[in-house]
Design a protein around this motif. Structure first.
Motif, short mmCIF file in Angstrom:
data_model
loop_
_atom_site.label_atom_id
_atom_site.label_comp_id
_atom_site.label_asym_id
_atom_site.label_seq_id
_atom_site.Cartn_x
_atom_site.Cartn_y
_atom_site.Cartn_z
N THR A 1 42.72 34.16 -17.40
CA THR A 1 41.80 33.83 -16.32
C THR A 1 41.58 35.07 -15.46
O THR A 1 42.22 36.11 -15.64
CB THR A 1 42.33 32.69 -15.43
OG1 THR A 1 43.50 33.18 -14.71
CG2 THR A 1 42.68 31.46 -16.24
N ILE A 2 40.69 34.93 -14.50
CA ILE A 2 40.42 36.03 -13.59
C ILE A 2 41.66 36.41 -12.78
O ILE A 2 41.83 37.55 -12.37
CB ILE A 2 39.23 35.68 -12.65
CG1 ILE A 2 38.78 36.92 -11.88
CG2 ILE A 2 39.60 34.54 -11.72
CD1 ILE A 2 37.53 36.68 -11.04
N ALA A 3 42.56 35.44 -12.60
CA ALA A 3 43.80 35.72 -11.87
C ALA A 3 44.64 36.76 -12.61
O ALA A 3 45.21 37.67 -12.00
CB ALA A 3 44.60 34.43 -11.67
N ASP A 4 44.73 36.64 -13.94
CA ASP A 4 45.48 37.62 -14.73
C ASP A 4 44.87 39.01 -14.59
O ASP A 4 45.59 40.01 -14.43
CB ASP A 4 45.47 37.22 -16.21
CG ASP A 4 46.24 35.94 -16.47
OD1 ASP A 4 47.48 35.99 -16.44
OD2 ASP A 4 45.60 34.90 -16.68
N LEU A 5 43.54 39.09 -14.64
CA LEU A 5 42.86 40.38 -14.55
C LEU A 5 43.09 41.04 -13.19
O LEU A 5 43.41 42.23 -13.11
CB LEU A 5 41.37 40.20 -14.79
CG LEU A 5 40.96 39.66 -16.17
CD1 LEU A 5 39.45 39.43 -16.23
CD2 LEU A 5 41.39 40.61 -17.28
N LEU A 6 42.94 40.28 -12.12
CA LEU A 6 43.08 40.85 -10.78
C LEU A 6 44.52 41.23 -10.47
O LEU A 6 44.79 42.27 -9.87
CB LEU A 6 42.54 39.87 -9.74
CG LEU A 6 41.02 39.62 -9.78
CD1 LEU A 6 40.63 38.59 -8.74
CD2 LEU A 6 40.26 40.91 -9.54
N ILE A 7 45.47 40.38 -10.87
CA ILE A 7 46.88 40.71 -10.63
C ILE A 7 47.27 41.94 -11.44
O ILE A 7 47.95 42.85 -10.94
CB ILE A 7 47.78 39.52 -10.97
CG1 ILE A 7 47.52 38.36 -10.00
CG2 ILE A 7 49.26 39.92 -10.89
CD1 ILE A 7 48.27 37.10 -10.32
N PHE A 8 46.84 41.99 -12.70
CA PHE A 8 47.14 43.17 -13.54
C PHE A 8 46.63 44.44 -12.88
O PHE A 8 47.35 45.45 -12.80
CB PHE A 8 46.49 43.00 -14.91
CG PHE A 8 46.54 44.25 -15.75
CD1 PHE A 8 47.67 44.55 -16.52
CD2 PHE A 8 45.48 45.14 -15.76
CE1 PHE A 8 47.73 45.71 -17.27
CE2 PHE A 8 45.52 46.30 -16.52
CZ PHE A 8 46.65 46.58 -17.28
N ALA A 9 45.38 44.42 -12.41
CA ALA A 9 44.79 45.63 -11.81
C ALA A 9 45.57 46.08 -10.58
O ALA A 9 45.73 47.29 -10.34
CB ALA A 9 43.34 45.35 -11.45
N ASN A 10 46.06 45.12 -9.79
CA ASN A 10 46.80 45.49 -8.58
C ASN A 10 48.25 45.84 -8.85
O ASN A 10 48.89 46.52 -8.05
CB ASN A 10 46.72 44.33 -7.57
CG ASN A 10 45.37 44.26 -6.88
OD1 ASN A 10 45.08 45.03 -5.97
ND2 ASN A 10 44.52 43.35 -7.34
N VAL A 11 48.79 45.39 -9.98
CA VAL A 11 50.17 45.70 -10.34
C VAL A 11 50.25 47.01 -11.12
O VAL A 11 51.28 47.66 -11.13
CB VAL A 11 50.77 44.54 -11.18
CG1 VAL A 11 52.09 44.94 -11.83
CG2 VAL A 11 50.97 43.32 -10.30
N HIS A 12 49.14 47.41 -11.74
CA HIS A 12 49.13 48.58 -12.62
C HIS A 12 49.71 49.82 -11.94
O HIS A 12 50.50 50.55 -12.55
CB HIS A 12 47.71 48.85 -13.09
CG HIS A 12 47.61 49.91 -14.14
ND1 HIS A 12 47.51 51.26 -13.84
CD2 HIS A 12 47.63 49.83 -15.50
CE1 HIS A 12 47.44 51.96 -14.96
NE2 HIS A 12 47.53 51.12 -15.98
N LEU B 1 36.61 31.84 -16.98
CA LEU B 1 37.69 32.60 -16.36
C LEU B 1 38.09 31.99 -15.02
O LEU B 1 39.19 32.26 -14.51
CB LEU B 1 37.27 34.06 -16.15
CG LEU B 1 37.10 34.92 -17.40
CD1 LEU B 1 36.56 36.29 -17.03
CD2 LEU B 1 38.43 35.06 -18.15
N LEU B 2 37.23 31.19 -14.44
CA LEU B 2 37.51 30.56 -13.14
C LEU B 2 38.09 29.16 -13.30
O LEU B 2 38.43 28.52 -12.31
CB LEU B 2 36.23 30.49 -12.32
CG LEU B 2 35.54 31.84 -12.02
CD1 LEU B 2 34.22 31.60 -11.34
CD2 LEU B 2 36.44 32.72 -11.17
N GLY B 3 38.19 28.68 -14.55
CA GLY B 3 38.68 27.33 -14.80
C GLY B 3 37.56 26.44 -15.29
O GLY B 3 36.43 26.51 -14.80
N SER B 4 37.88 25.59 -16.28
CA SER B 4 36.85 24.74 -16.88
C SER B 4 36.78 23.34 -16.27
O SER B 4 35.91 22.55 -16.61
CB SER B 4 37.11 24.61 -18.40
OG SER B 4 37.09 25.88 -19.01
N SER B 5 37.70 23.02 -15.38
CA SER B 5 37.70 21.72 -14.70
C SER B 5 38.11 21.94 -13.25
O SER B 5 38.58 23.02 -12.87
CB SER B 5 38.67 20.76 -15.39
OG SER B 5 40.00 21.21 -15.24
#
Length: 438
Positions: A115-126, A63-67
């Motif tokens: 990624t974790i960015a989608d999860l955190l942005i979603f939670a704050n936009v909800h 979720l943090l990126g593979s590279s």
């Protein structure tokens, strides 16, 4: 367990979302508190984004990126999250309009997968979801609906009510006709000529009378030019494609495939590189890259029947171009991933198409990324207790050469829970299509 997450009930829902999504119960126990903090072996960690990253790193580091490149991209959006959390309501809405423009050509925020960015942005936009209008921010709403289905609904996440979203009434974009540089110069020259005409001597009047006596050949020529231009314009209008009522799911080219060989990707530990026969011709095999190393042993990937999406735009995955995607099913808790395959492989052959009764249609040669056909249908792809695959209650049906239909099922190498969400395993080749990194 030496870690303690002190979690306020009404705030820090973004941390709660990540904690539940990555199943961090084995990492830290939760205690109610007035302020957010994480205590690890006596050290205190503060900040929602930092704490969320800690849980992701422990249980789902992908979720943090593979590279390094991916990690940098995710980090940039995590900085954006921190800035978003500090904004007032009016400022958030204005910022989301910029996010809408970014998502016009993407499925997920940072990478071509969740990624974790989608999860955190979603939670704050909800909490601002009611302020987002489909007429002004359709791309944000499409992304929002995808995340609430993939991350929240299918993982039984608490604290987030599912928002009913209707994307059917999105207005068609209106584009102003571009003005060519030459036209601008001609217009400027015309203005200059008009001004000089005002100062022209009266001798022009005599020239005008002389012009009246001139042959009318030029007038005829002008009429002919106008007629030709009109005919060309009408032809262009007649040739313009008309949007049909064809079901979006029928635009997907879902086919039966047979894996002839599978090996590890030379530059990515989590990826397989398969050679799959998708019925493109005798001896023609497509190269397909799939993120299945974690889920399916390589010996189970050899000489195996699968179901693939064949009309995504080919994309490079760590230096190898992937020309299709393998369809799989995942358990609700994300603990297992299994391949889909025909129920009776003796009756099928590579290239046989999957269809849904009452929703037949000609698939696109290549799925247009901006149409988001996959995103529109993906939440309704399920498997049930019978291990068969369905779309909106209609089973996956394979058209065979004999005229019989064959259904699709989950290959049960191991015990798998029912009611799985079907998704792509070829994570980085999305066309900006919705993928989960499994």
């Amino acid at each position: 367990m030496s870690a303690i997450l002190r979690l306020p009930e009404s705030t820090a829902k973004d941390v709660s979302l990540v904690y539940q999504f990555v199943k961090a119960q084995n990492v830290a126990k939760v205690e109610s508190a007035t302020e957010l903090s994480l205590e690890v072996s006596g050290d205190v960690v503060e900040g929602a984004v930092t704490i969320a990253k800690y849980f992701a790193a422990k249980n789902q580091p992908e979720l943090l990126g593979s590279s390094k490149t991916e990690q940098v991209e995710v980090e940039e959006w995590l900085s954006w999250v921190i800035a978003l959390k500090a904004l007032e309501k009016k400022q958030v809405v204005a910022t989301l309009k910029k996010l809408d423009a970014h998502l016009s050509t993407r499925t997920f925020v940072a990478l071509n997968r969740l990624t974790i960015a989608d999860l955190l942005i979603f939670a704050n936009v909800h909490k601002f979801s009611k302020e987002i209008k489909v007429t002004t921010m359709p791309n944000v709403l499409r992304w929002f609906d995808l995340i609430q289905n993939v991350a929240v609904k299918n993982n039984n996440i608490k604290d987030f009510d599912l928002i009913e979203i209707n994307l059917k009434d999105v207005p068609e974009p209106v584009f102003a006709a571009p003005v060519a540089k030459k036209d601008k110069k001609a217009a400027a020259a015309g203005d200059k000529a008009a001004k000089s005409d005002e100062k022209a001597p009266k001798a022009d009047a005599k020239a005008a009378k002389a012009d009246e006596k001139a042959p009318k050949a030029e007038e005829k020529g002008d009429k002919k030019d106008k007629k030709d231009k009109k005919e060309k314009k009408e032809k262009k209008i007649a040739a313009a494609p008309v949007e049909s009522d064809q079901a979006p799911v029928s635009r997907l080219d879902i086919r039966v495939g047979f894996i002839h060989s599978c090996k590890k990707h030379p530059d990515a530990d989590s990826l397989y590189v398969e050679e799959i026969d998708l019925g493109d011709g005798a001896g023609v095999h497509r190269t397909v890259v799939s993120g299945l190393v974690r889920w399916v042993p390589i010996e189970e990937m050899q000489n195996r029947w699968v179901i693939c999406l064949a009309n995504l735009k080919p994309a490079s995955m760590r230096g190898i171009k992937s020309e299709a995607m393998v369809l799989c099913a995942t358990a609700n808790d994300g603990s297992k991933v299994e391949l889909l395959a025909p129920v009776d492989t003796s009756k099928v052959q590579p290239g046989d198409r999957v269809f849904f009764e009452g929703m037949e249609g000609e698939p696109e040669k290549i799925l247009p990324p901006k149409k988001k056909y996959w995103e529109a249908v993906q939440p309704d792809f399920k498997t049930e207790d019978d291990t068969l695959a369905y779309f909106q209650g209609k089973p996956f049906l394979i058209k065979t050469a004999s005229g019989e239909t064959v259904k699709c099922k989950v290959l049960l190498f191991r015990v798998v829970e029912s009611n799985k969400l079907i998704y792509f395993t070829n994570n980085d080749n999305n066309n900006n299509n919705n993928n989960n990194n499994k």
